[in-house]
Write a protein that holds these residues in place. Structure first.
Motif, PDB file in Angstrom:
ATOM      1  N   GLY A 192      41.186  42.838  40.298  1.00 29.90           N
ATOM      2  CA  GLY A 192      40.174  42.544  41.315  1.00 29.90           C
ATOM      3  C   GLY A 192      39.991  41.083  41.614  1.00 29.90           C
ATOM      4  O   GLY A 192      39.068  40.712  42.365  1.00 29.90           O
ATOM      5  N   ALA A 193      40.844  40.190  41.067  1.00 34.69           N
ATOM      6  CA  ALA A 193      40.645  38.755  41.259  1.00 34.69           C
ATOM      7  C   ALA A 193      40.907  38.343  42.708  1.00 34.69           C
ATOM      8  O   ALA A 193      40.101  37.649  43.334  1.00 34.69           O
ATOM      9  N   ALA A 194      42.048  38.753  43.256  1.00 30.60           N
ATOM     10  CA  ALA A 194      42.386  38.361  44.624  1.00 30.60           C
ATOM     11  C   ALA A 194      41.404  38.960  45.629  1.00 30.60           C
ATOM     12  O   ALA A 194      40.997  38.298  46.589  1.00 30.60           O
ATOM     13  N   GLY A 195      40.991  40.207  45.430  1.00 32.58           N
ATOM     14  CA  GLY A 195      40.042  40.814  46.350  1.00 32.58           C
ATOM     15  C   GLY A 195      38.679  40.148  46.318  1.00 32.58           C
ATOM     16  O   GLY A 195      37.999  40.033  47.347  1.00 32.58           O
ATOM     17  N   VAL A 214      44.136  31.594  47.729  1.00 31.66           N
ATOM     18  CA  VAL A 214      43.801  32.778  46.936  1.00 31.66           C
ATOM     19  C   VAL A 214      44.753  32.920  45.757  1.00 31.66           C
ATOM     20  O   VAL A 214      44.343  33.202  44.619  1.00 31.66           O
ATOM     21  N   GLN A 215      46.041  32.706  45.984  1.00 31.58           N
ATOM     22  CA  GLN A 215      47.007  32.798  44.894  1.00 31.58           C
ATOM     23  C   GLN A 215      46.797  31.694  43.857  1.00 31.58           C
ATOM     24  O   GLN A 215      47.035  31.911  42.668  1.00 31.58           O
ATOM     25  N   ARG A 216      46.342  30.524  44.302  1.00 30.32           N
ATOM     26  CA  ARG A 216      46.124  29.416  43.353  1.00 30.32           C
ATOM     27  C   ARG A 216      44.867  29.625  42.520  1.00 30.32           C
ATOM     28  O   ARG A 216      44.844  29.250  41.342  1.00 30.32           O
ATOM     29  N   PRO A 219      44.161  33.103  39.148  1.00 29.77           N
ATOM     30  CA  PRO A 219      44.139  33.077  37.676  1.00 29.77           C
ATOM     31  C   PRO A 219      42.796  32.646  37.098  1.00 29.77           C
ATOM     32  O   PRO A 219      42.378  33.161  36.052  1.00 29.77           O
ATOM     33  N   ASP A 220      42.087  31.711  37.751  1.00 32.74           N
ATOM     34  CA  ASP A 220      40.789  31.285  37.237  1.00 32.74           C
ATOM     35  C   ASP A 220      39.754  32.395  37.384  1.00 32.74           C
ATOM     36  O   ASP A 220      38.920  32.596  36.491  1.00 32.74           O
ATOM     37  N   VAL A 221      39.772  33.109  38.509  1.00 35.67           N
ATOM     38  CA  VAL A 221      38.856  34.238  38.674  1.00 35.67           C
ATOM     39  C   VAL A 221      39.187  35.337  37.675  1.00 35.67           C
ATOM     40  O   VAL A 221      38.294  35.998  37.123  1.00 35.67           O
ATOM     41  N   SER A 222      40.466  35.551  37.408  1.00 33.65           N
ATOM     42  CA  SER A 222      40.873  36.562  36.435  1.00 33.65           C
ATOM     43  C   SER A 222      40.339  36.230  35.048  1.00 33.65           C
ATOM     44  O   SER A 222      39.978  37.132  34.282  1.00 33.65           O
ATOM     45  N   ALA A 223      40.261  34.934  34.708  1.00 33.34           N
ATOM     46  CA  ALA A 223      39.706  34.545  33.406  1.00 33.34           C
ATOM     47  C   ALA A 223      38.227  34.927  33.303  1.00 33.34           C
ATOM     48  O   ALA A 223      37.752  35.337  32.240  1.00 33.34           O
TER      49      ALA A 223
END
Length: 310
Positions: A192-195, A214-216, A219-223
């Protein structure tokens, strides 16, 4: 009246020693006690730099720390135009005398800092490492320069063929063999990070991010999401109380994702077993209800087969 002799030798200028050359430059030097800058001959006699680039580099090295050296400041200082000044700065960057970096301050603001190196091949302790100078084409072989032996030029170590280890100087132990470095396996992103990043524009229209941003930032949102943060809370934290003027919304989000990263949630305690009472049973002797793990008789009724039960 005496006749003039135009072919007569001219009188020697006073103050010149007998070994003064007949042509070329003659240096008349005086020792500087203040207001001077030491500039290396590797810059002043550089074969790959133009005269404008050498002059601009010398001027920059003479400035105090923090002086503006942008194109506008240099154009206001010198008669050269903007195109020649820009070309000179690009030459200095290509050969390692200048480096422009985009760095982030503690406040989150992104600024451009310019580093000037008086010796590109010898970085100063405490300063950021300079970029490698641009490789110049190898000169064509020609006759040896007789001035090399007179000036004591060091030819440097001989090149090592590709695939062979470099020779170890005498008296120094050989370095231990290096273990092969294993490539880091990228961590899978939260689904759900990119969304979440793409949906930030619903909170604030200014947070319309490009696919590259968004791609950059994914990973931080995923953390955040891997640490148990609620997606709705993450979106509210990233989009609330934004500054009125944002030159780069992606930079603001990148700073918040790094600075406001929540800690990992503690492990939940082990569940405590709940003791439940025995279920109700119907007594086989008196038909009364009582609690027991299995059907049978209550404690007031005698066991089956006894005289009292008969």
């Amino acid at each position: 009246m005496a006749l003039e002799h135009p072919s007569a030798p001219t009188r020697t200028s006073p103050g010149l020693h007998p070994g003064t050359p007949r042509s070329g430059v003659i240096h008349v030097n005086r020792r500087h006690a203040s207001h001077f800058t030491v500039v290396g001959n590797h810059l002043l006699q550089h074969r790959g730099l133009s005269a404008t680039a050498i002059g601009v580099a010398g001027y920059i090295q003479s400035l105090p720390e923090g002086a503006p050296i942008g194109i506008r400041a240099l154009v206001a200082r010198f008669p050269e135009g903007e195109m020649r000044i820009s070309a000179a700065l690009r030459e200095l960057e290509r050969h390692g005398y200048l480096e422009r970096r985009r760095e982030r301050l503690d406040t989150g603001r992104v600024v451009t800092r310019t580093y000037s190196y008086n010796q590109p091949n010898h970085p100063t302790p405490g300063a950021p490492p300079p970029p490698p100078p641009a490789r110049e084409p190898d000169p064509e072989p020609g006759p040896a320069d007789p001035r090399g032996a007179a000036e004591g030029a060091d030819p440097g170590p001989a090149p090592v063929p590709a695939g062979e280890p470099a020779p170890v100087p005498a008296g120094e132990p050989a370095p231990p063999p290096q273990a092969p470095v294993s490539e880091a396996v990228p961590r899978p992103l939260h689904p759900g990070a990119a969304g979440l990043l793409a949906g930030l524009r619903l909170h604030d229209p200014r947070l319309l991010l490009s696919e590259r941003d968004v791609q950059r930032l994914a990973p931080d949102v995923s953390a955040w999401l891997d640490r148990g943060a609620d997606p709705a809370a993450v979106g509210l934290t990233l989009s609330a109380n934004l500054p009125e003027r944002m030159r780069s919304p992606a930079s603001v989000l990148a700073y918040r994702l790094k600075a406001l990263l929540p800690p990992r949630l503690p492990a939940p305690p082990a569940p405590t077993p709940v003791s439940r009472p025995d279920p109700f049973q119907t007594c086989d002797g008196c038909d009364r209800a009582f609690r027991a793990p299995h059907p049978g008789r209550c404690r007031d009724c005698p066991p089956p087969g006894s005289r009292a039960a008969a």
